[in-house]
Structures are given as C-alpha cells and as structure tokens.
Write an enzyme that holds these catalytic residues in place. Structure first.
Site, PDB file in Angstrom:
ATOM      1  CD  GLU A 126       5.891  19.912 -10.828  1.00 53.48           C
ATOM      2  OE1 GLU A 126       6.357  19.297 -11.817  1.00 53.48           O
ATOM      3  OE2 GLU A 126       6.514  20.803 -10.236  1.00 53.48           O
ATOM      4  CG  ASN A 153      11.577  15.286 -14.778  1.00 54.49           C
ATOM      5  OD1 ASN A 153      11.685  14.378 -13.978  1.00 54.49           O
ATOM      6  ND2 ASN A 153      12.589  16.061 -15.101  1.00 54.49           N
ATOM      7  CB  CYS A 211       7.200  25.506 -14.487  1.00 52.53           C
ATOM      8  SG  CYS A 211       5.964  24.496 -15.316  1.00 52.53           S
TER       9      CYS A 211
HETATM   10  N1  THU Z   1      10.611  20.112 -14.134  1.00 50.71           N
HETATM   11  C1  THU Z   1       9.588  19.463 -13.512  1.00 50.71           C
HETATM   12  O1  THU Z   1       9.305  18.303 -13.782  1.00 50.71           O
HETATM   13  N2  THU Z   1       8.913  20.130 -12.571  1.00 50.71           N
HETATM   14  C2  THU Z   1       9.206  21.389 -12.148  1.00 50.71           C
HETATM   15  O2  THU Z   1       8.526  21.906 -11.264  1.00 50.71           O
HETATM   16  C3  THU Z   1      10.312  22.126 -12.748  1.00 50.71           C
HETATM   17  C4  THU Z   1      10.969  21.471 -13.887  1.00 50.71           C
HETATM   18  C5  THU Z   1      11.381  19.360 -15.118  1.00 50.71           C
HETATM   19  C6  THU Z   1      11.205  19.769 -16.553  1.00 50.71           C
HETATM   20  C7  THU Z   1      12.514  19.285 -17.144  1.00 50.71           C
HETATM   21  O3  THU Z   1      12.392  17.910 -17.434  1.00 50.71           O
HETATM   22  C8  THU Z   1      13.513  19.450 -16.016  1.00 50.71           C
HETATM   23  O4  THU Z   1      12.750  19.509 -14.828  1.00 50.71           O
HETATM   24  C9  THU Z   1      14.375  20.687 -16.138  1.00 50.71           C
HETATM   25  O5  THU Z   1      13.608  21.816 -16.303  1.00 50.71           O
END
Ligand code: THU
Length: 166
Positions: A75, A62, A112
């Site tokens: 993802e 992320n 998500c």
């Molecule tokens: N996040 C992801 O990278 N993948 C997920 O499946 C859920 C959430 C990240 C987005 C943000 O940077 C942090 O996790 C908190 O939501």
C-alpha cells in the site's frame, strides 16, 4: 459520562464479477502487482493499485528486506509512488489484494495501521474520500467508502496546527 458508538459501513461482494468494470479493472491491476511482489521472507505477496482522477493507475507491491523493518508494504509503495509522481492528483480508489503459494488467503486483506495512517494523510490532504477495495486470493471482497472507516480517531495535520501557541 456518555457512551458513544462509531458505526462503520462496508459493502461485501461475493466475487470480482459483481464489481463495476472500473473496480474490477483496478483489482485486476492489484492482482498483477502482487505477482511482482518481492516477498522472499514471508511468502505473502501483496499488490495495491490506485486509481487517480484522470484515470491513471499506479501500482505497488510489498518489498521485503533481509533487515526486516527496512521493507515496505504494498500500500505504501503504491501510495508514495502515486503521490511522488502525481503530487496534485486526487486518489479515487485503492484496491489491495494478497496471495501466498504456501497457504490460502481466504479473507480480504486488512491493511496495517501504518498504511491506514498514510492513506488517511492523503485523504485529508485532498479533502475527498479514497475508496478502499479489499480482497484475499480466494475471498469475498470488501469495499469501504473512505479511510476514516478504517481508522477511527486518526491522527491528522489539524491537530499539529491546533497546538501551535503562536
Ligand atoms: N503487507 C503488505 O504489504 N500489506 C498489508 O496490508 C499487510 C502486510 C506485507 C508486509 C510484509 O512484506 C508481508 O506482507 C507480511 O507481513
């Protein structure tokens, strides 16, 4: 009126040691990717690793931003990197994991809705299932055999074509 039911099947593993060598290796790559996440605002570090048919692994994590919505989930970073660099490659499996220094991530991460939609796009495009491996920091591991299992009633390209009048 008719009532219908959708059944979702997934496998539960107690630890990474129970996985096949291929799945274990992919999950280890996702853990490594999570450690390179840029997540200064949430402190929630997510890593994803995608195994392509030729054995190549593409990772992502992320990427957050002070303007929050400008960031992107691990993802989609991995999926877009894989597709942009290997447009014709089949994606076999995606492993996703997360950890935080501030709290325990003790359940498998749940991607998500937007990431599920993007995964489903590539699954539909390649007409071959993408397996999904989900793990927290210290948690059981869930394996789903295809994206349809994560996103029932998904929107896909066929619906766009169907609606063309000519
Ligand atoms: N996040 C992801 O990278 N993948 C997920 O499946 C859920 C959430 C990240 C987005 C943000 O940077 C942090 O996790 C908190 O939501």
């Amino acid at each position: 009126m008719e009532k219908k039911e959708i059944l979702i099947k997934y496998d539960v593993f107690q630890s990474i040691e129970e996985l096949s060598p291929e799945d274990k290796n992919l999950l280890i790559k996702a853990i490594g990717a999570a450690h390179n996440a840029y997540a200064p605002y949430s402190g929630f570090n997510v890593g994803a690793a995608i195994l392509l048919e030729d054995g190549k692994i593409v990772t992502g994590n992320n990427q957050e931003n002070a303007a929050y919505p400008s960031g992107l989930c691990a993802e989609r970073v991995a999926l877009f990197a894989a597709s942009s660099q290997n447009p014709d490659a089949i994606m076999k499996t995606i492993a996703i994991t997360a950890y935080s220094d501030d709290f325990d991530v003790d359940t498998p991460i749940s991607p998500c809705g937007a990431c599920r939609q993007v995964m489903s796009e590539y699954e539909n495009k390649q007409k071959q299932a993408i397996r999904v491996i989900l793990m927290g920091a210290k948690s059981k591991i869930h394996i789903v055999e295809n994206i349809s299992g994560l996103l029932p009633f998904m929107f896909h390209a066929d619906e766009l074509k169907q609606n063309h009048k000519n």
